[in-house]
Design an enzyme around this catalytic site. Sequence first.
Site, mmCIF file in Angstrom:
data_model
loop_
_atom_site.group_PDB
_atom_site.id
_atom_site.type_symbol
_atom_site.label_atom_id
_atom_site.label_comp_id
_atom_site.label_asym_id
_atom_site.label_seq_id
_atom_site.Cartn_x
_atom_site.Cartn_y
_atom_site.Cartn_z
ATOM 1 N N TYR A 94 0.833 -1.216 0.000
ATOM 2 C CA TYR A 94 0.000 0.000 0.000
ATOM 3 C C TYR A 94 0.862 1.258 0.000
ATOM 4 C CZ TYR A 94 -4.524 -2.229 0.326
ATOM 5 O OH TYR A 94 -5.659 -2.945 0.029
ATOM 6 N N GLU A 136 -8.584 -6.668 4.775
ATOM 7 C CA GLU A 136 -7.911 -7.799 4.114
ATOM 8 C C GLU A 136 -7.245 -8.723 5.137
ATOM 9 O OE1 GLU A 136 -5.695 -5.675 1.024
ATOM 10 O OE2 GLU A 136 -7.628 -4.966 0.266
ATOM 11 N N GLN A 206 -7.848 -14.864 -12.422
ATOM 12 C CA GLN A 206 -8.836 -15.489 -11.525
ATOM 13 C C GLN A 206 -9.679 -16.482 -12.326
ATOM 14 O OE1 GLN A 206 -8.366 -11.925 -11.458
ATOM 15 N NE2 GLN A 206 -6.963 -12.466 -9.817
ATOM 16 N N SER A 208 -13.204 -19.066 -11.557
ATOM 17 C CA SER A 208 -14.216 -19.579 -10.635
ATOM 18 C C SER A 208 -13.998 -21.075 -10.456
ATOM 19 C CB SER A 208 -15.620 -19.360 -11.205
ATOM 20 O OG SER A 208 -15.788 -18.009 -11.523
HETATM 21 C C1 LIG Z 1 -13.748 -13.525 -10.500
HETATM 22 C C2 LIG Z 1 -13.365 -14.027 -11.879
HETATM 23 C C3 LIG Z 1 -13.695 -15.290 -12.258
HETATM 24 C C4 LIG Z 1 -13.354 -15.764 -13.530
HETATM 25 N N1 LIG Z 1 -13.703 -17.030 -13.876
HETATM 26 C C5 LIG Z 1 -13.399 -17.493 -15.102
HETATM 27 C C6 LIG Z 1 -13.759 -18.826 -15.487
HETATM 28 O O1 LIG Z 1 -14.339 -19.580 -14.711
HETATM 29 N N2 LIG Z 1 -13.417 -19.243 -16.733
HETATM 30 C C7 LIG Z 1 -12.761 -18.421 -17.618
HETATM 31 O O2 LIG Z 1 -12.468 -18.880 -18.735
HETATM 32 N N3 LIG Z 1 -12.429 -17.157 -17.280
HETATM 33 C C8 LIG Z 1 -12.697 -16.683 -16.051
HETATM 34 N N4 LIG Z 1 -12.314 -15.416 -15.692
HETATM 35 C C9 LIG Z 1 -11.549 -14.597 -16.666
HETATM 36 C C10 LIG Z 1 -10.058 -14.922 -16.556
HETATM 37 O O3 LIG Z 1 -9.556 -14.445 -15.314
HETATM 38 C C11 LIG Z 1 -9.215 -14.273 -17.646
HETATM 39 O O4 LIG Z 1 -9.508 -12.907 -17.691
HETATM 40 C C12 LIG Z 1 -9.452 -14.915 -19.003
HETATM 41 O O5 LIG Z 1 -9.049 -16.283 -18.984
HETATM 42 C C13 LIG Z 1 -8.640 -14.179 -20.077
HETATM 43 O O6 LIG Z 1 -7.286 -14.169 -19.675
HETATM 44 P P1 LIG Z 1 -6.143 -14.285 -20.768
HETATM 45 O O7 LIG Z 1 -4.825 -14.115 -20.087
HETATM 46 O O8 LIG Z 1 -6.326 -15.491 -21.601
HETATM 47 O O9 LIG Z 1 -6.465 -13.039 -21.674
HETATM 48 P P2 LIG Z 1 -5.686 -11.643 -21.700
HETATM 49 O O10 LIG Z 1 -4.400 -11.818 -22.394
HETATM 50 O O11 LIG Z 1 -5.699 -11.076 -20.331
HETATM 51 O O12 LIG Z 1 -6.658 -10.847 -22.648
HETATM 52 C C14 LIG Z 1 -8.041 -10.654 -22.296
HETATM 53 C C15 LIG Z 1 -8.808 -10.251 -23.516
HETATM 54 O O13 LIG Z 1 -8.280 -9.033 -23.997
HETATM 55 C C16 LIG Z 1 -7.919 -9.147 -25.348
HETATM 56 N N5 LIG Z 1 -6.709 -8.327 -25.570
HETATM 57 C C17 LIG Z 1 -5.435 -8.673 -25.311
HETATM 58 N N6 LIG Z 1 -4.593 -7.698 -25.705
HETATM 59 C C18 LIG Z 1 -5.363 -6.707 -26.227
HETATM 60 C C19 LIG Z 1 -5.109 -5.445 -26.815
HETATM 61 N N7 LIG Z 1 -3.878 -4.990 -26.994
HETATM 62 N N8 LIG Z 1 -6.165 -4.698 -27.214
HETATM 63 C C20 LIG Z 1 -7.429 -5.132 -27.060
HETATM 64 N N9 LIG Z 1 -7.739 -6.343 -26.544
HETATM 65 C C21 LIG Z 1 -6.717 -7.104 -26.120
HETATM 66 C C22 LIG Z 1 -7.657 -10.619 -25.582
HETATM 67 O O14 LIG Z 1 -7.836 -10.976 -26.916
HETATM 68 C C23 LIG Z 1 -8.669 -11.256 -24.683
HETATM 69 O O15 LIG Z 1 -9.919 -11.383 -25.333
HETATM 70 C C24 LIG Z 1 -12.655 -14.924 -14.431
HETATM 71 C C25 LIG Z 1 -12.295 -13.636 -14.024
HETATM 72 C C26 LIG Z 1 -12.640 -13.183 -12.771
HETATM 73 C C27 LIG Z 1 -12.245 -11.798 -12.353
HETATM 74 C C1 HEM Z 2 -6.151 2.263 -1.486
HETATM 75 C C2 HEM Z 2 -5.516 1.539 -2.382
HETATM 76 C C3 HEM Z 2 -6.143 0.649 -3.395
HETATM 77 C C4 HEM Z 2 -7.364 0.732 -4.011
HETATM 78 C C5 HEM Z 2 -8.443 1.772 -3.797
HETATM 79 C C6 HEM Z 2 -7.453 -0.384 -4.925
HETATM 80 C C7 HEM Z 2 -8.550 -0.645 -5.716
HETATM 81 C C8 HEM Z 2 -8.654 -1.728 -6.571
HETATM 82 C C9 HEM Z 2 -9.817 -2.042 -7.360
HETATM 83 C C10 HEM Z 2 -11.101 -1.224 -7.396
HETATM 84 C C11 HEM Z 2 -9.552 -3.170 -8.045
HETATM 85 C C12 HEM Z 2 -10.494 -3.905 -9.010
HETATM 86 C C13 HEM Z 2 -11.255 -4.897 -8.176
HETATM 87 C C14 HEM Z 2 -12.195 -5.763 -8.981
HETATM 88 O O1 HEM Z 2 -11.745 -6.746 -9.545
HETATM 89 O O2 HEM Z 2 -13.376 -5.466 -9.062
HETATM 90 C C15 HEM Z 2 -8.215 -3.587 -7.695
HETATM 91 C C16 HEM Z 2 -7.590 -4.682 -8.223
HETATM 92 C C17 HEM Z 2 -6.242 -4.909 -8.075
HETATM 93 N N1 HEM Z 2 -5.403 -4.284 -7.191
HETATM 94 FE FE1 HEM Z 2 -5.865 -2.781 -5.951
HETATM 95 N N2 HEM Z 2 -6.308 -1.114 -4.854
HETATM 96 C C18 HEM Z 2 -5.476 -0.528 -3.943
HETATM 97 C C19 HEM Z 2 -4.229 -0.963 -3.560
HETATM 98 C C20 HEM Z 2 -3.537 -1.953 -4.208
HETATM 99 C C21 HEM Z 2 -2.194 -2.359 -3.887
HETATM 100 C C22 HEM Z 2 -1.375 -1.816 -2.732
HETATM 101 C C23 HEM Z 2 -1.836 -3.323 -4.763
HETATM 102 C C24 HEM Z 2 -0.525 -4.050 -4.857
HETATM 103 C C25 HEM Z 2 0.506 -3.562 -5.439
HETATM 104 C C26 HEM Z 2 -2.975 -3.545 -5.641
HETATM 105 C C27 HEM Z 2 -3.020 -4.455 -6.664
HETATM 106 C C28 HEM Z 2 -4.151 -4.791 -7.367
HETATM 107 C C29 HEM Z 2 -4.172 -5.783 -8.421
HETATM 108 C C30 HEM Z 2 -2.973 -6.585 -8.923
HETATM 109 C C31 HEM Z 2 -5.485 -5.857 -8.856
HETATM 110 C C32 HEM Z 2 -6.043 -6.747 -9.991
HETATM 111 C C33 HEM Z 2 -5.662 -6.026 -11.230
HETATM 112 C C34 HEM Z 2 -6.076 -6.662 -12.495
HETATM 113 O O3 HEM Z 2 -6.638 -7.756 -12.491
HETATM 114 O O4 HEM Z 2 -5.787 -6.025 -13.529
HETATM 115 N N3 HEM Z 2 -3.986 -2.710 -5.265
HETATM 116 N N4 HEM Z 2 -7.700 -2.701 -6.799
#
Ligand SMILES: Cc1cc2nc3c(=O)[nH]c(=O)nc-3n(C[C@H](O)[C@H](O)[C@H](O)COP(=O)(O)OP(=O)(O)OC[C@H]3O[C@@H](n4cnc5c(N)ncnc54)[C@H](O)[C@@H]3O)c2cc1C
Ligand code: HEM
Length: 403
Positions: A94, A136, A206, A208
């Site tokens: 943080y 947390e 992530q 599910s």
């Molecule tokens: C709570 C939660 C639960 C989830 N559960 C599941 C699940 O059960 N099953 C599942 O399959 N997924 C699930 N997901 C989604 C998963 O976490 C990933 O986001 C998903 O697998 C895509 O990741 P990736 O690395 O393959 O794609 P990434 O590389 O992260 O890309 C994501 C998307 O963005 C596009 N993209 C990449 N680069 C660019 C660019 N330059 N410009 C525009 N678009 C771009 C890609 O083509 C792709 O469609 C879940 C996510 C969350 C937050």
């Molecule tokens: C007050 C401080 C912070 C706030 C308000 C904040 C807020 C958020 C929010 C709103 C999300 C998206 C949650 C969602 O999935 O719906 C998120 C995701 C995340 N946060 Fe924070 N955060 C804080 C601090 C931090 C810190 C200290 C770290 C660590 C370096 C961090 C790392 C991340 C990462 C890695 C994700 C997921 C990003 C992604 O999937 O692209 N955050 N945070």
Amino acid sequence: MTPEQKQIILATVPILKESGVALTTHFYKRMFEHNPELKNIFNMGNQKQGKQQNALAFAVLAYAENIADPTVLLPVVDRIGHKHTSLDIKPGQYQIVGEHLIASISELLGDKATPAIIDAWTAAYNQLAALMAGHEATIYQQQLNQANGWNGWRKFTIRKKVAESAEISSFYFYPSDNGKVSLHKPGQFISLKTFLPSLNLDQIRQYSISCAPNEEYYRISVKRETGAGIDTNGMISNRLHDHIEIGSEVELTAPAGNFVVPDEIDSPIMFISGGVGQTPFISMIQHVAKKQTGHPVTWLHGCRNRSVHAFKDSIDLLVNNHETIEQHIFYDHTTTEDANAGVRTGFLDIHSIANLEHTGNTLYYVCGPSPFIVKQVADLKQMGVDTKRILFEEFGPQTLQLN
Ligand SMILES: Cc1cc2nc3c(=O)[nH]c(=O)nc-3n(C[C@H](O)[C@H](O)[C@H](O)COP(=O)(O)OP(=O)(O)OC[C@H]3O[C@@H](n4cnc5c(N)ncnc54)[C@H](O)[C@@H]3O)c2cc1C
Ligand code: HEM
């Protein structure tokens, strides 16, 4: 915080909001330049799409807007807290985020950034960071208190990989230490970390948990993401499909997330899923069926066609074996065979299902792509469903404000 500092915060929020994207873009650029190790924690796909830029700093601004009564943000703090603990975010981090956020505000405001303004924002950030890190710490403790619970990253080995449809495959993860796993709450997710050679970084996503709670393994079901209209395929999903085989090791954090069915179910439940958004419901419905609550359970599912309809046979079986469970399927494209089996054609439309029972206390769970969630929640609201009874989960940083 002093009353004067709160006044300063309220006065500067509009200016920072106006330049919101500039602020958040600058913030991430600055943070990754100074602390490149954080690229291993943040989702670089989300960074490219700008999704996370719209999440973190805007949450800080929302907090600042509610500085008079931050308790209204507690549900948001809980949701973020589950995501953060699933990413193994530590209290010390943080300070790093705070340093770059305050510096970004200062750099963005330029001459207008008086010491009083910077002090007020530092105090506000520190207060929020303490609130979040404190919450947390509670979630980490809950994970640890569970039987077989753990904190942080634990190694798991893939023992089974099953194709569930043309684009979704399931992966069964068993602890590499041969121990047991904690029972997840149906609907929860795990974070998966693996090294991505193309970026030379660890990356976390992530997923599910798509099985009923058990102490032996976690199953996830992953859709192969192809770039829609671009030549960039999903990084981790395709790596899992193409390179992660039986015997491969990945690291997982303990189950997290608050998109779950209540411990004691005392109402009807309706699941509404689009595509791979069905995964949390696979776990939930098995759990609910086992509990035999006597309350009706209805699952509405939509996907493009039969070839991408995962888990069809196992859900058909579950429905056939339980009088209180029913399902309604929609495909964008149906064959005569699908239509004969009762599958509807087109986008999932709740209005088109006659005799669907809605009670005043039915709980509605929605999961799927963002436009799907927007439509389903709007339809439910239009039908008079209380937004408190509508829960939804986005498969990415939560950006929708629908209730
Ligand atoms: C709570 C939660 C639960 C989830 N559960 C599941 C699940 O059960 N099953 C599942 O399959 N997924 C699930 N997901 C989604 C998963 O976490 C990933 O986001 C998903 O697998 C895509 O990741 P990736 O690395 O393959 O794609 P990434 O590389 O992260 O890309 C994501 C998307 O963005 C596009 N993209 C990449 N680069 C660019 C660019 N330059 N410009 C525009 N678009 C771009 C890609 O083509 C792709 O469609 C879940 C996510 C969350 C937050
Ligand atoms: C007050 C401080 C912070 C706030 C308000 C904040 C807020 C958020 C929010 C709103 C999300 C998206 C949650 C969602 O999935 O719906 C998120 C995701 C995340 N946060 Fe924070 N955060 C804080 C601090 C931090 C810190 C200290 C770290 C660590 C370096 C961090 C790392 C991340 C990462 C890695 C994700 C997921 C990003 C992604 O999937 O692209 N955050 N945070």
